[in-house]
Design a protein around this motif. Structure first.
Motif, PDB file in Angstrom:
ATOM      1  N   ALA A 226       3.278  43.297  -1.968  1.00  0.00           N
ATOM      2  CA  ALA A 226       3.399  43.499  -0.521  1.00  0.00           C
ATOM      3  C   ALA A 226       4.771  43.045  -0.049  1.00  0.00           C
TER       4      ALA A 226
ATOM      5  N   VAL B 294      -2.011  51.524  -2.122  1.00  0.00           N
ATOM      6  CA  VAL B 294      -2.869  51.358  -0.947  1.00  0.00           C
ATOM      7  C   VAL B 294      -3.980  52.391  -0.990  1.00  0.00           C
TER       8      VAL B 294
ATOM      9  N   GLU C 102      -2.674  44.559  -1.156  1.00  0.00           N
ATOM     10  CA  GLU C 102      -3.427  43.330  -1.396  1.00  0.00           C
ATOM     11  C   GLU C 102      -2.621  42.302  -2.168  1.00  0.00           C
ATOM     12  N   HIS C 103      -1.989  42.747  -3.238  1.00  0.00           N
ATOM     13  CA  HIS C 103      -1.214  41.857  -4.097  1.00  0.00           C
ATOM     14  C   HIS C 103      -0.037  41.279  -3.310  1.00  0.00           C
TER      15      HIS C 103
ATOM     16  N   SER D  17       2.610  46.003  -9.920  1.00  0.00           N
ATOM     17  CA  SER D  17       1.434  45.348  -9.347  1.00  0.00           C
ATOM     18  C   SER D  17       0.190  45.610 -10.188  1.00  0.00           C
TER      19      SER D  17
END
Lengths: 231, 247
Positions: free
Chosen positions: B155, A162, B150-151, A229
């Motif tokens: 998340a 984030v 965002e992903h 991610s």
């Protein structure tokens, strides 16, 4: 037996590396301590220098300031490791990630939690706390800041990807740190009222044990999400 | 067994089931609401100590109960999502968060309104109100984390970890707040405790609990359908439903 020494070697290697890195930029490591001292100093200026009043609010004030200082220092705990690929190497190393995370948290606590503990009796004197409570203040912070490091690291790992996650980190970690604050400040309050603080300190110690056992698993799981991610 | 789980966890199947049963659950909830409110507000006798004021429990207690129930549902489905990677479980958790936060907010507001005539203040640092407030913060943190990453897959997994950490902490928070409260406040506050209530006051409470529970399931099913459509918006079953006008 051999496996144990191997694990210990992983732990101590990461811990030593982290400590060396933090000593290389030791000025930065002092910021949470300065924050702690300055915010506590603001309280007499805000509520007035009357000794009795200061002593009454001192346990809570010092504890809340310590909590916030810990929180500030947690922001970006894993950020640079994530940026330069160290985190990825940890995940790929085949060593238990939770153990590496624990070493990282220990170094964080040695760098930020321990200085707060050592400084706290002095702030207690500034806030007019009775001398008998100063050792309890330091012991409660010793146990409590370690729990905050462990639990806060879960939040730091969750907010890894984030951008500007500092405020979000506070939103995640503050509700979870309610028990630590209650028992920590409660211990000091108890001694100030000439009661025993053994109950509160025992509960804090139990909290250290529980957090020590469970938090590394959560940190490792959260770090894996952040690494996967990929951004 | 696994075939069954696979079928039960597949969005097209669940979408169809949800569409078929959610209106019935909605109607059942409405009927229970009407019955429970009539019983609670009209039929039940006034309390001899608090008079008519106590009737707010018919909203307050079910809301407080649901606020905790929904968090537990969220945590369990998060654990299922983390362990078995069942996407549907994540849809349940995501859809539940806002509903649970709303129940928590409702419990806080009704508690505060109830506090005014009985305790004489809008806000009392009572143990139950305080832990309800912390629970609201936990819900808000969950939603904030979910919105910040965002992903979508990261998340979902990060939020699931947070929900599990939260549910481990809730009993500890509750215990610590209760203990803190007993230290700082002498137990002089009188309040109507559950077990002492007369049966004619309890029955409407149970009806309202059922109504809230069914309302949650109805709302959850509707929100889940939206969540499944959003997630599978590129899948064939969605385009087939859109073209066939069977949304």
């Amino acid at each position: 037996m051999k496996a144990n020494t191997e694990l210990f070697r992983v732990f101590s290697t990461v811990l030593r590396r982290e400590m060396r890195v933090s000593f290389a930029s030791w000025g930065e490591g002092l910021n949470p301590l300065l924050f702690f001292v300055m915010v506590v100093t603001l309280f007499p200026l805000g509520v007035g220098p009357e000794a009795k009043q200061l002593a009454a609010i001192a346990p809570g004030v010092i504890w809340v300031c310590a909590l916030l200082a810990m929180l500030m220092s947690l922001d970006g705990l894993f950020a640079s490791d994530h940026r330069d690929g160290t985190l990825e190497q940890w995940v790929l190393s085949g060593q238990p990630l939770s153990l590496i995370a624990l070493a990282k948290v220990c170094s964080h606590w040695l760098r930020t939690g321990l200085p707060l503990v050592l400084m706290s009796p002095l702030l207690g004197v500034l806030m007019n706390l009775p001398a008998a409570t100063l050792s309890t203040l330091a012991i409660s912070l010793l146990l409590g800041t370690f729990i905050l490091s462990l639990v806060g690291a879960i939040g730091a790992a969750l907010t890894l990807t984030v951008k500007q996650g500092g405020v979000l980190l506070a939103l995640l970690v503050l509700p979870l740190s309610v028990p630590v604050l209650i028992f920590g400040a409660g211990a000091v309050q108890a001694v100030a009222e000439q009661r025993s603080a053994l109950g509160q300190l025992s509960l804090l110690a139990a909290g250290v044990m529980a957090a020590l056992a469970l938090a590394p698993i959560g940190i490792a799981a959260a770090l894996r999400v952040g690494v996967a991610s990929g951004d | 067994m696994f075939k069954w789980i696979h079928k039960f966890g597949s969005p097209p199947f669940v979408y169809g089931v949800s569409k078929a049963i959610s209106p019935w659950i909605g109607v059942a909830s409405l009927i229970l609401f009407a019955w429970g409110l009539y019983m609670g507000l009209v039929k039940a006798p006034p309390d001899y100590e608090q008079g008519e004021v106590y009737r707010i429990i018919y909203v307050h207690v079910p809301a407080a109960w649901m606020s905790m129930f929904v968090y537990v549902v969220m945590a369990i489905s998060s654990a299922i999502f983390i362990i078995w990677r069942l996407k549907l479980a994540d849809v349940v958790a995501e859809s539940s968060a806002l509903i649970g936060a709303s129940f928590t907010f409702l419990a806080l507001v009704t508690g505060s309104i109830w506090g005014r005539p009985t305790w004489g203040t809008w806000w009392e640092w009572d143990a139950r109100l305080t832990s309800e407030l912390v629970l609201l913060f936990l819900y808000l943190g969950y939603m904030a984390l979910r919105a910040a990453i965002e992903h979508p897959q990261s998340a979902a997994r990060a939020a699931a970890i947070l929900a599990i950490v939260g549910v481990i902490n809730i009993p500890i928070i509750h215990f610590s707040v209760e203990w803190w409260n007993s230290l700082h406040q002498p137990a002089t506050i009188t309040r109507a405790d559950g077990p002492k209530m007369h049966i004619s006051m309890l029955i409407p409470l149970f009806i309202m609990l059922g109504a809230f529970q069914l309302y949650y399931f109805h709302h959850l099913l509707v929100k889940m359908r939206a969540g499944m459509l959003m997630r599978d918006r590129r899948a064939r079953w969605v385009s087939e439903r859109v073209e066939g006008g069977r949304l």
